[in-house]
Design an enzyme around this catalytic site. Sequence first.
Site, mmCIF file in Angstrom:
data_model
loop_
_atom_site.group_PDB
_atom_site.id
_atom_site.type_symbol
_atom_site.label_atom_id
_atom_site.label_comp_id
_atom_site.label_asym_id
_atom_site.label_seq_id
_atom_site.Cartn_x
_atom_site.Cartn_y
_atom_site.Cartn_z
ATOM 1 N N GLY A 70 0.679 -1.110 -0.036
ATOM 2 C CA GLY A 70 0.014 -0.030 0.028
ATOM 3 C C GLY A 70 0.948 1.240 0.142
ATOM 4 N N HIS A 123 9.028 7.915 -0.855
ATOM 5 C CA HIS A 123 9.920 8.386 -0.290
ATOM 6 C C HIS A 123 9.619 7.777 1.053
ATOM 7 C CE1 HIS A 123 12.275 12.423 1.230
ATOM 8 N NE2 HIS A 123 12.297 11.614 2.350
ATOM 9 N N HIS A 154 8.761 6.496 4.521
ATOM 10 C CA HIS A 154 8.082 7.218 5.814
ATOM 11 C C HIS A 154 7.423 6.360 6.785
ATOM 12 C CE1 HIS A 154 5.375 6.873 2.519
ATOM 13 N NE2 HIS A 154 4.363 6.482 3.199
#
Length: 114
Positions: free
Chosen positions: A93, A98, A100
């Site tokens: 998902g 980037h 996180h």
Amino acid sequence: MEDCLFCKIIKGEIPSKKAYEDEDVYAFWDISPTAPVHILVIPKKHIAMLNDISEQNSSVISKIYEAIPKIAKENGIAEDGYRVVTNCNKAAGQTVFHIHFHLIGGRELTWPAG
Ligand code: AMP
Ligand code: ZN
């Protein structure tokens, strides 16, 4: 990374509600929260996903995990508890490439994750 949403947030080109910042780490409130506290903790240097962590860049992950309990305490969820989630790649998902760390708390969380 010019087209990266979170790189733009770090540069201030896209607004965000800051929760924490140091030399290597930035944290901001998720725009679409799934809990009363939902903060994204990211490295300032672009790394696309967990698959791209290596000996060369893994030190920032310790920095992120040093920041997380500070952010949790500041936002009143350390005592009750919280969850840290990183979705790696499409099947998990991941939608923003980037890396996180979702810091989620402020309500009872169910397990297992979907
Ligand atoms: P993931 O699905 O793990 O890649 O998580 C991406 C997260 O980024 C989602 O929880 C989104 O709600 C969040 N998000 C997307 N755009 C923004 C934005 N501009 N500011 C804050 N959070 C965002
Ligand atoms: Zn980026």
